[in-house]
Design a protein around this motif. Structure first.
Motif, PDB file in Angstrom:
ATOM      1  N   ALA A 121      -7.234 -85.320 -92.674  1.00 44.68           N
ATOM      2  CA  ALA A 121      -5.986 -85.362 -91.908  1.00 44.68           C
ATOM      3  C   ALA A 121      -4.916 -86.139 -92.671  1.00 44.68           C
ATOM      4  O   ALA A 121      -5.215 -86.993 -93.508  1.00 44.68           O
ATOM      5  CB  ALA A 121      -6.227 -86.006 -90.549  1.00 44.68           C
ATOM      6  N   LEU A 122      -3.649 -85.836 -92.368  1.00 43.21           N
ATOM      7  CA  LEU A 122      -2.514 -86.553 -92.943  1.00 43.21           C
ATOM      8  C   LEU A 122      -2.209 -87.754 -92.054  1.00 43.21           C
ATOM      9  O   LEU A 122      -1.899 -87.594 -90.873  1.00 43.21           O
ATOM     10  CB  LEU A 122      -1.298 -85.637 -93.032  1.00 43.21           C
TER      11      LEU A 122
ATOM     12  N   LEU B  77     -15.622 -88.190 -98.765  1.00 45.64           N
ATOM     13  CA  LEU B  77     -14.923 -88.286-100.053  1.00 45.64           C
ATOM     14  C   LEU B  77     -14.073 -89.540-100.169  1.00 45.64           C
ATOM     15  O   LEU B  77     -13.875 -90.069-101.262  1.00 45.64           O
ATOM     16  CB  LEU B  77     -14.034 -87.052-100.256  1.00 45.64           C
ATOM     17  N   VAL B  78     -13.567 -90.034 -99.057  1.00 50.39           N
ATOM     18  CA  VAL B  78     -12.613 -91.150 -99.097  1.00 50.39           C
ATOM     19  C   VAL B  78     -13.269 -92.450 -99.553  1.00 50.39           C
ATOM     20  O   VAL B  78     -12.583 -93.376 -99.998  1.00 50.39           O
ATOM     21  CB  VAL B  78     -11.965 -91.325 -97.706  1.00 50.39           C
TER      22      VAL B  78
ATOM     23  N   ILE C 138       5.072 -91.927 -97.070  1.00 50.70           N
ATOM     24  CA  ILE C 138       3.680 -92.205 -97.459  1.00 50.70           C
ATOM     25  C   ILE C 138       3.649 -93.111 -98.682  1.00 50.70           C
ATOM     26  O   ILE C 138       2.858 -94.064 -98.753  1.00 50.70           O
ATOM     27  CB  ILE C 138       2.931 -90.889 -97.740  1.00 50.70           C
ATOM     28  N   GLY C 139       4.518 -92.824 -99.651  1.00 54.89           N
ATOM     29  CA  GLY C 139       4.594 -93.669-100.835  1.00 54.89           C
ATOM     30  C   GLY C 139       4.969 -95.099-100.489  1.00 54.89           C
ATOM     31  O   GLY C 139       4.410 -96.056-101.045  1.00 54.89           O
ATOM     32  N   LEU C 140       5.915 -95.263 -99.558  1.00 57.49           N
ATOM     33  CA  LEU C 140       6.324 -96.595 -99.115  1.00 57.49           C
ATOM     34  C   LEU C 140       5.170 -97.306 -98.419  1.00 57.49           C
ATOM     35  O   LEU C 140       4.951 -98.516 -98.626  1.00 57.49           O
ATOM     36  CB  LEU C 140       7.529 -96.474 -98.170  1.00 57.49           C
TER      37      LEU C 140
ATOM     38  N   GLU D 277      -6.204 -90.160 -98.553  1.00 59.35           N
ATOM     39  CA  GLU D 277      -6.120 -89.170 -97.478  1.00 59.35           C
ATOM     40  C   GLU D 277      -4.840 -88.345 -97.597  1.00 59.35           C
ATOM     41  O   GLU D 277      -4.867 -87.122 -97.401  1.00 59.35           O
ATOM     42  CB  GLU D 277      -6.172 -89.864 -96.116  1.00 59.35           C
ATOM     43  N   SER D 278      -3.743 -88.993 -97.913  1.00 60.81           N
ATOM     44  CA  SER D 278      -2.472 -88.275 -98.062  1.00 60.81           C
ATOM     45  C   SER D 278      -2.511 -87.325 -99.251  1.00 60.81           C
ATOM     46  O   SER D 278      -2.071 -86.180 -99.162  1.00 60.81           O
ATOM     47  CB  SER D 278      -1.327 -89.279 -98.222  1.00 60.81           C
TER      48      SER D 278
END
Length: 447
Positions: free
Chosen positions: A416-417, A167-168, A365-367, A398-399
């Protein structure tokens, strides 16, 4: 001594420290969460040591790649793409089947997941393909080439089968094509086609297992029947085409000058989407049908396919703001939460550390994603910019998939995260990607 010191000073001045702070925060929180998650399984230090080894190896790769000139990977994209295909073929032939998927190559005490390395290789290959003058980037042929490269990987990954790993590729391709200068209209057309091709089977599968709803709503019955092809599919296409033409005529009356080709182009996309939806129906396996139904209605099979989602949502919700405390989460410590140290590690954070630390993870994650795009925009080299965009899309998707999965907003896909989930291959390749980002950042004003 002076040379070493000056080298370290130069390196420390050029490095993107906000990016490294985000990575460091995610790794530390992940280690704590993994230790708590595996404690009930016995020998928690075994997991911690293996994860620490992966972090150490990934850090070594990070320093090597950040020191190398990323331009080295632009020269021979064909060779690099061939190597990734060999890796994905090797796992199908030599791989060990774990949890129903042949995704791992095991060599004695060492095991790794080739798909994780293939994703990084694909970003480098696609960046090399798109590193061309603007006038060539807008061609449909180049778009077809990008999706063909992605399809080569995706088909092999689906053979394992590993849906999450395949999917990625789509967000990476779309993000890099957009940044490369492809007209947004072309990309919107592809998104619309995908929505039709995927949406019809999903709705059809959901309502086909609940026939009582179809009896009450004839329109839904017609829509579900159209996914099976034949006359209902043709009728659906004629109906949507008529609606499109009426809307086009109405907009023309309002002095909105839309070329008539747009209406027929949209009708053709719908036709292709309906045909693709019909074909997809024959390739969807029974367990995938269950996942689709459970995603839309988790209570449909609470003790079977819906168990993972329900337990995860309970864990995240029960943590409230401050959490229940480490080693005190009932869903985590009593074994109700499945795959808690890998796919559902965010559920552990939500339950035991609470909403506060879950927000810290999301901010980090946003950073991470934001700095990836900042590096892309500041880089003077087209190839480096495209590499940074691809990595940013990889981390972002992914996140989003992992967090959306554990809170019930997206279907369970085994993603995975980044930097948080337990897993050596994913940790090493994630740090490898950060090394490439820093390599681009170091040299962003050189080219």
């Amino acid at each position: 001594m002076n040379t070493t010191t000056s080298g370290l000073t130069y390196w420390s001045r050029r490095i993107d420290w906000p990016l490294m702070m985000a990575v460091g925060a995610l790794v530390l929180i992940g280690m704590v969460a993994v230790y708590s998650a595996v404690t009930p399984m016995g020998s928690p230090m075994r997991f911690v040591i293996k994860q620490s080894i992966a972090i150490a190896l990934g850090t070594l790769v990070f320093f090597v790649l950040s020191s190398l000139n990323y331009q080295l990977f632009r020269s021979h994209p064909g060779v690099l793409y061939g190597l990734t295909l060999v890796l994905l073929l090797a796992v199908l032939i030599l791989g060990k089947r774990i949890h129903g998927a042949k995704s791992w190559i095991v060599m004695g005490p060492v095991s790794f997941e080739p798909v994780e390395f293939a994703k990084i290789g694909f970003i480098l290959v696609l960046a090399s393909l798109l590193d061309r003058p603007e006038i060539q980037i807008s061609s449909v042929r180049l778009m077809a080439g990008a999706f063909a490269l992605a399809a080569g990987h995706m088909l092999l990954i689906l053979k394992e089968p590993y849906l999450g790993g395949s999917l990625v590729y789509m967000p990476i391709v779309f993000g890099m094509l957009y940044f490369a200068g492809v007209r947004p209209l072309y990309l919107l057309a592809l998104v619309f086609y995908g929505a039709v091709a995927v949406g019809i089977p999903i709705i059809s599968i959901y309502f086909s297992v609940q026939p009582q709803l179809l009896e009450l709503h004839p329109i839904l019955n017609f829509f579900v029947a159209s996914a099976k092809g034949a006359r209902p599919a043709i009728e659906l296409w004629f109906l949507t085409t008529a609606i499109i033409l009426v809307l086009w005529w109405f907009l023309r009356q309002l002095q909105v000058r839309l070329p008539w080709q747009y209406a027929f182009f949209l009708s053709a996309i719908i036709a292709l989407g309906i045909i693709s939806a019909h074909v997809a129906q024959h390739f969807i396996k029974d367990y995938q049908r269950k996942r689709i139904v459970v995603f839309l209605s988790p209570g449909f099979d609470p003790l079977g396919a819906g168990y993972n989602i329900l337990q995860s949502v309970i864990a995240v919700g029960s943590g409230r703001f401050f959490g229940k405390g480490l080693f005190s989460g009932s869903q985590t410590q009593l074994g109700f939460l499945p795959e808690k140290h890998t796919d559902f590690i965010f559920s552990v954070i939500g339950e035991e550390m609470g909403f506060m630390w879950a927000c810290v993870v999301l901010v980090a994650i946003g950073l991470l994603v934001w700095r990836s795009f900042v590096i892309a925009t500041e880089c003077q080299d087209r190839f480096g910019s495209l590499v940074a965009v691809g990595i940013g899309c990889l981390f972002g998707f992914e996140s989003m998939m992992n967090v959306g999965m554990v809170i019930g907003l997206l279907p369970v896909a085994g993603v995975a995260l980044p930097f948080v989930s337990y897993g050596g291959s994913h940790m090493v390749t994630s740090l490898m990607a950060v090394g490439l980002l820093q390599s681009v950042n170091f040299r962003r004003y050189i080219y």
